[in-house]
Design a protein around this motif. Structure first.
Motif, PDB file in Angstrom:
ATOM      1  N   THR A  54       5.085   4.391  50.232  1.00 17.18           N
ATOM      2  CA  THR A  54       4.944   2.941  50.173  1.00 17.18           C
ATOM      3  C   THR A  54       4.679   2.380  51.562  1.00 17.18           C
ATOM      4  OG1 THR A  54       7.316   2.563  50.401  1.00 17.18           O
ATOM      5  CG2 THR A  54       6.452   2.808  48.162  1.00 17.18           C
ATOM      6  N   GLY A  55       4.050   1.210  51.615  1.00 15.61           N
ATOM      7  CA  GLY A  55       3.678   0.642  52.904  1.00 15.61           C
ATOM      8  C   GLY A  55       2.647   1.495  53.601  1.00 15.61           C
ATOM      9  N   ALA A  56       1.818   2.136  52.804  1.00 16.62           N
ATOM     10  CA  ALA A  56       0.923   3.173  53.312  1.00 16.62           C
ATOM     11  C   ALA A  56      -0.232   2.663  54.160  1.00 16.62           C
ATOM     12  CB  ALA A  56       0.375   3.989  52.140  1.00 16.62           C
ATOM     13  N   ALA A  57      -0.635   1.424  54.007  1.00 13.46           N
ATOM     14  CA  ALA A  57      -1.826   0.942  54.704  1.00 13.46           C
ATOM     15  C   ALA A  57      -1.573   0.581  56.161  1.00 13.46           C
ATOM     16  CB  ALA A  57      -2.426  -0.261  53.969  1.00 13.46           C
TER      17      ALA A  57
ATOM     18  N   LEU B 140       0.398   9.806  46.841  1.00 14.14           N
ATOM     19  CA  LEU B 140       0.044   8.544  46.200  1.00 14.14           C
ATOM     20  C   LEU B 140       0.392   7.450  47.194  1.00 14.14           C
ATOM     21  CD1 LEU B 140      -0.816   6.682  43.913  1.00 14.14           C
ATOM     22  CD2 LEU B 140       1.484   6.933  42.940  1.00 14.14           C
ATOM     23  N   LEU B 141      -0.626   6.782  47.713  1.00  5.27           N
ATOM     24  CA  LEU B 141      -0.454   5.715  48.686  1.00  5.27           C
ATOM     25  C   LEU B 141      -0.278   4.395  47.954  1.00  5.27           C
ATOM     26  CD1 LEU B 141      -3.508   6.670  50.901  1.00  5.27           C
ATOM     27  CD2 LEU B 141      -1.132   7.354  51.263  1.00  5.27           C
ATOM     28  N   VAL B 142       0.739   3.623  48.323  1.00  6.76           N
ATOM     29  CA  VAL B 142       0.983   2.329  47.707  1.00  6.76           C
ATOM     30  C   VAL B 142       1.111   1.281  48.803  1.00  6.76           C
ATOM     31  CG1 VAL B 142       2.522   0.977  46.238  1.00  6.76           C
ATOM     32  CG2 VAL B 142       2.190   3.411  45.770  1.00  6.76           C
ATOM     33  N   ASP B 143       0.402   0.172  48.605  1.00  4.40           N
ATOM     34  CA  ASP B 143       0.494  -0.953  49.532  1.00  4.40           C
ATOM     35  C   ASP B 143       0.027  -2.196  48.798  1.00  4.40           C
ATOM     36  OD1 ASP B 143       0.751  -1.023  52.843  1.00  4.40           O
ATOM     37  OD2 ASP B 143      -0.258  -2.767  51.977  1.00  4.40           O
ATOM     38  N   MET B 144       0.440  -3.369  49.244  1.00  5.91           N
ATOM     39  CA  MET B 144      -0.008  -4.594  48.599  1.00  5.91           C
ATOM     40  C   MET B 144      -1.317  -5.115  49.191  1.00  5.91           C
ATOM     41  SD  MET B 144       2.898  -7.247  49.759  1.00  5.91           S
ATOM     42  CE  MET B 144       3.130  -7.780  51.411  1.00  5.91           C
ATOM     43  N   ASN B 145      -1.774  -4.518  50.273  1.00  7.95           N
ATOM     44  CA  ASN B 145      -3.037  -4.911  50.895  1.00  7.95           C
ATOM     45  C   ASN B 145      -4.135  -3.952  50.414  1.00  7.95           C
ATOM     46  OD1 ASN B 145      -5.247  -5.320  52.596  1.00  7.95           O
ATOM     47  ND2 ASN B 145      -3.960  -5.855  54.335  1.00  7.95           N
TER      48      ASN B 145
ATOM     49  N   ARG C 149      -6.488  15.216  46.820  1.00  5.19           N
ATOM     50  CA  ARG C 149      -5.024  15.150  46.846  1.00  5.19           C
ATOM     51  C   ARG C 149      -4.473  13.782  47.213  1.00  5.19           C
ATOM     52  NH1 ARG C 149      -3.160  18.015  50.863  1.00  5.19           N
ATOM     53  NH2 ARG C 149      -5.149  18.655  51.722  1.00  5.19           N
ATOM     54  N   VAL C 150      -5.339  12.775  47.286  1.00  2.59           N
ATOM     55  CA  VAL C 150      -4.850  11.443  47.651  1.00  2.59           C
ATOM     56  C   VAL C 150      -5.332  10.428  46.625  1.00  2.59           C
ATOM     57  CG1 VAL C 150      -6.796  10.882  49.184  1.00  2.59           C
ATOM     58  CG2 VAL C 150      -4.591   9.782  49.536  1.00  2.59           C
ATOM     59  N   GLU C 151      -4.426   9.528  46.252  1.00  2.00           N
ATOM     60  CA  GLU C 151      -4.762   8.405  45.388  1.00  2.00           C
ATOM     61  C   GLU C 151      -4.169   7.158  46.012  1.00  2.00           C
ATOM     62  OE1 GLU C 151      -4.742   8.598  41.107  1.00  2.00           O
ATOM     63  OE2 GLU C 151      -4.017  10.661  41.256  1.00  2.00           O
ATOM     64  N   ALA C 152      -4.816   6.026  45.763  1.00  2.00           N
ATOM     65  CA  ALA C 152      -4.345   4.754  46.292  1.00  2.00           C
ATOM     66  C   ALA C 152      -4.041   3.813  45.137  1.00  2.00           C
ATOM     67  CB  ALA C 152      -5.406   4.147  47.205  1.00  2.00           C
ATOM     68  N   TYR C 153      -2.945   3.077  45.273  1.00  2.00           N
ATOM     69  CA  TYR C 153      -2.519   2.153  44.231  1.00  2.00           C
ATOM     70  C   TYR C 153      -2.041   0.878  44.897  1.00  2.00           C
ATOM     71  CZ  TYR C 153      -0.497   0.688  39.825  1.00  2.00           C
ATOM     72  OH  TYR C 153      -0.228   0.021  38.667  1.00  2.00           O
ATOM     73  N   THR C 154      -2.613  -0.241  44.490  1.00  2.00           N
ATOM     74  CA  THR C 154      -2.243  -1.529  45.066  1.00  2.00           C
ATOM     75  C   THR C 154      -1.104  -2.140  44.264  1.00  2.00           C
ATOM     76  OG1 THR C 154      -4.514  -1.849  45.798  1.00  2.00           O
ATOM     77  CG2 THR C 154      -3.098  -3.788  45.755  1.00  2.00           C
ATOM     78  N   ALA C 155      -0.007  -2.439  44.934  1.00  2.00           N
ATOM     79  CA  ALA C 155       1.145  -3.050  44.278  1.00  2.00           C
ATOM     80  C   ALA C 155       2.026  -3.734  45.318  1.00  2.00           C
ATOM     81  CB  ALA C 155       1.962  -1.999  43.540  1.00  2.00           C
TER      82      ALA C 155
END
Length: 76
Positions: free
Chosen positions: A11-14, A33-38, A56-62
């Motif tokens: 989380t807070g990955a960006a 799994l990268l998660v960030d709200m930006n 091996r990487v996925e991005a998810y906005t939340a």
């Protein structure tokens, strides 16, 4: 922990630290799994710095302060 077998939710990955942690995890074989709200910064991180790890990487906005976003992430 053996990183090639690890699946990591970051989380807070960006942000700068998040991006650096993601790069290290991926370089050592983890799936992330990268998660960030930006969304813009998250997509840019994947495109610019992590492009060699698309298998091996996925991005998810939340925004994890919102219950509906946490629910969507849990269902992902």
């Amino acid at each position: 922990m053996k990183l090639p077998q690890a699946r990591v939710l970051l989380t807070g990955a960006a942000g700068g630290i998040g991006g650096a942690i993601a790069a290290e995890l991926l370089a050592h074989g983890a799936a992330v799994l990268l998660v960030d709200m930006n969304d813009t910064a998250l997509r840019q991180l994947v495109t610019d710095k992590l492009q060699g790890y698309t298998d091996r990487v996925e991005a998810y906005t939340a925004n994890l302060t919102k219950a509906e976003d946490r629910t969507r992430l849990a269902e992902f």
